[in-house]
Design a protein around this motif. Structure first.
Motif, PDB file in Angstrom:
ATOM      1  N   ALA A  22      -4.371  -7.932  -5.135  1.00 55.74           N
ATOM      2  CA  ALA A  22      -3.605  -6.805  -4.596  1.00 55.74           C
ATOM      3  C   ALA A  22      -2.478  -6.404  -5.529  1.00 55.74           C
ATOM      4  CB  ALA A  22      -3.044  -7.167  -3.224  1.00 55.74           C
ATOM      5  N   SER A  23      -1.925  -7.334  -6.270  1.00 55.13           N
ATOM      6  CA  SER A  23      -0.781  -7.008  -7.133  1.00 55.13           C
ATOM      7  C   SER A  23      -1.173  -6.089  -8.278  1.00 55.13           C
ATOM      8  CB  SER A  23      -0.135  -8.275  -7.670  1.00 55.13           C
ATOM      9  OG  SER A  23      -0.979  -8.909  -8.600  1.00 55.13           O
ATOM     10  N   GLY A  24      -2.439  -5.976  -8.584  1.00 56.45           N
ATOM     11  CA  GLY A  24      -2.880  -5.068  -9.641  1.00 56.45           C
ATOM     12  C   GLY A  24      -2.473  -3.641  -9.363  1.00 56.45           C
ATOM     13  N   LYS A  25      -2.455  -3.231  -8.124  1.00 56.71           N
ATOM     14  CA  LYS A  25      -2.065  -1.876  -7.768  1.00 56.71           C
ATOM     15  C   LYS A  25      -0.581  -1.783  -7.464  1.00 56.71           C
ATOM     16  CE  LYS A  25      -6.249   0.246  -6.788  1.00 56.71           C
ATOM     17  NZ  LYS A  25      -6.580   1.601  -6.860  1.00 56.71           N
ATOM     18  N   LYS A  26       0.046  -2.869  -7.083  1.00 59.24           N
ATOM     19  CA  LYS A  26       1.468  -2.855  -6.743  1.00 59.24           C
ATOM     20  C   LYS A  26       2.330  -2.671  -7.977  1.00 59.24           C
ATOM     21  CE  LYS A  26       1.361  -6.111  -2.968  1.00 59.24           C
ATOM     22  NZ  LYS A  26       1.943  -7.321  -2.450  1.00 59.24           N
ATOM     23  N   ASP A  50       0.801   7.982  -4.942  1.00 61.57           N
ATOM     24  CA  ASP A  50      -0.003   7.605  -3.790  1.00 61.57           C
ATOM     25  C   ASP A  50      -0.108   6.082  -3.692  1.00 61.57           C
ATOM     26  OD1 ASP A  50      -1.810   8.126  -1.544  1.00 61.57           O
ATOM     27  OD2 ASP A  50      -3.407   7.466  -2.906  1.00 61.57           O
ATOM     28  N   THR A  51      -0.407   5.467  -4.804  1.00 61.29           N
ATOM     29  CA  THR A  51      -0.505   4.007  -4.840  1.00 61.29           C
ATOM     30  C   THR A  51       0.856   3.370  -4.547  1.00 61.29           C
ATOM     31  OG1 THR A  51      -2.296   4.126  -6.456  1.00 61.29           O
ATOM     32  CG2 THR A  51      -1.110   2.034  -6.300  1.00 61.29           C
ATOM     33  N   TYR A  52       1.887   3.914  -5.164  1.00 61.10           N
ATOM     34  CA  TYR A  52       3.230   3.357  -4.967  1.00 61.10           C
ATOM     35  C   TYR A  52       3.632   3.398  -3.491  1.00 61.10           C
ATOM     36  CZ  TYR A  52       8.182   2.431  -5.526  1.00 61.10           C
ATOM     37  OH  TYR A  52       9.435   1.866  -5.417  1.00 61.10           O
ATOM     38  N   ILE A  53       3.378   4.516  -2.850  1.00 62.41           N
ATOM     39  CA  ILE A  53       3.760   4.672  -1.443  1.00 62.41           C
ATOM     40  C   ILE A  53       2.959   3.709  -0.554  1.00 62.41           C
ATOM     41  CG2 ILE A  53       3.706   6.271   0.518  1.00 62.41           C
ATOM     42  CD1 ILE A  53       4.375   8.510  -1.545  1.00 62.41           C
ATOM     43  N   LYS A  54       1.686   3.513  -0.878  1.00 63.14           N
ATOM     44  CA  LYS A  54       0.870   2.583  -0.088  1.00 63.14           C
ATOM     45  C   LYS A  54       1.436   1.173  -0.130  1.00 63.14           C
ATOM     46  CE  LYS A  54      -3.569   4.920  -0.513  1.00 63.14           C
ATOM     47  NZ  LYS A  54      -4.875   4.904  -1.180  1.00 63.14           N
ATOM     48  N   TYR A  55       1.895   0.763  -1.297  1.00 63.18           N
ATOM     49  CA  TYR A  55       2.346  -0.612  -1.455  1.00 63.18           C
ATOM     50  C   TYR A  55       3.859  -0.778  -1.318  1.00 63.18           C
ATOM     51  CZ  TYR A  55      -2.362  -1.773  -2.759  1.00 63.18           C
ATOM     52  OH  TYR A  55      -3.710  -1.961  -2.723  1.00 63.18           O
ATOM     53  N   ASN A  56       4.578   0.330  -1.238  1.00 63.27           N
ATOM     54  CA  ASN A  56       6.037   0.274  -1.078  1.00 63.27           C
ATOM     55  C   ASN A  56       6.498   1.279  -0.020  1.00 63.27           C
ATOM     56  OD1 ASN A  56       6.793  -1.517  -3.547  1.00 63.27           O
ATOM     57  ND2 ASN A  56       5.429   0.036  -4.369  1.00 63.27           N
ATOM     58  N   PRO A  57       6.003   1.155   1.189  1.00 58.20           N
ATOM     59  CA  PRO A  57       6.331   2.162   2.212  1.00 58.20           C
ATOM     60  C   PRO A  57       7.824   2.212   2.555  1.00 58.20           C
ATOM     61  CG  PRO A  57       5.172   0.304   3.196  1.00 58.20           C
ATOM     62  CD  PRO A  57       5.135   0.115   1.705  1.00 58.20           C
ATOM     63  N   THR A  58       8.535   1.140   2.306  1.00 63.63           N
ATOM     64  CA  THR A  58       9.970   1.138   2.615  1.00 63.63           C
ATOM     65  C   THR A  58      10.774   1.931   1.589  1.00 63.63           C
ATOM     66  OG1 THR A  58      10.272  -0.950   1.431  1.00 63.63           O
ATOM     67  CG2 THR A  58       9.864  -1.074   3.816  1.00 63.63           C
TER      68      THR A  58
END
Length: 135
Positions: A22-26, A50-58
């Protein structure tokens, strides 16, 4: 006891592997996105956002600022494109106005559209190609 250790070890391995996968996209950072925006690679910036928002919603507020920057650029693109189409339609209806000055305006508009964004999508490329052929 041995079975519990094996189960625990299996769970730890699964969690470790899944977090590494999972960290590959984070790994996407706002700095990377800012660089893409500066390089006018807006399509890639949108994908990364898009990827950033998925993995960093806060951290949506910071991502939203980048989205707004991209939207402003795209709105400016649309305004220029609309002005260009209006000028071309005017010139079709008023052939006497088809002057060197107006032709230069058309070419300037096209040039501005081409320079607003690198790696334009196929639809944008076709639009510009059609404008060039009509000029």
């Amino acid at each position: 006891m041995v079975i519990k250790k094996r189960i625990l070890l299996t769970i730890i391995i699964i969690l470790t592997v899944s977090s590494v996968y999972a960290s590959g996209k984070k790994d996407v950072t706002l700095e990377e996105i800012d660089i893409l925006i500066q390089q006018k690679d807006l399509n890639e910036a949108v994908d990364k956002l898009d990827t950033y928002i998925k993995y960093n919603p806060t951290d949506f507020d910071n991502a939203q600022k980048r989205v707004e920057t991209i939207l402003k650029t795209r709105e400016k693109y649309k305004k220029i494109a609309d002005s260009l189409v209006e000028l071309q339609e005017f010139l079709k209806e008023n052939p006497a106005e088809n002057t060197a000055e107006n032709n230069k305006k058309i070419l300037d508009y096209i040039n501005e559209l081409e320079n607003m964004e690198n790696n334009q999508n196929v639809q944008q490329q076709k639009f510009i190609l059609n404008l060039k052929s009509a000029a």
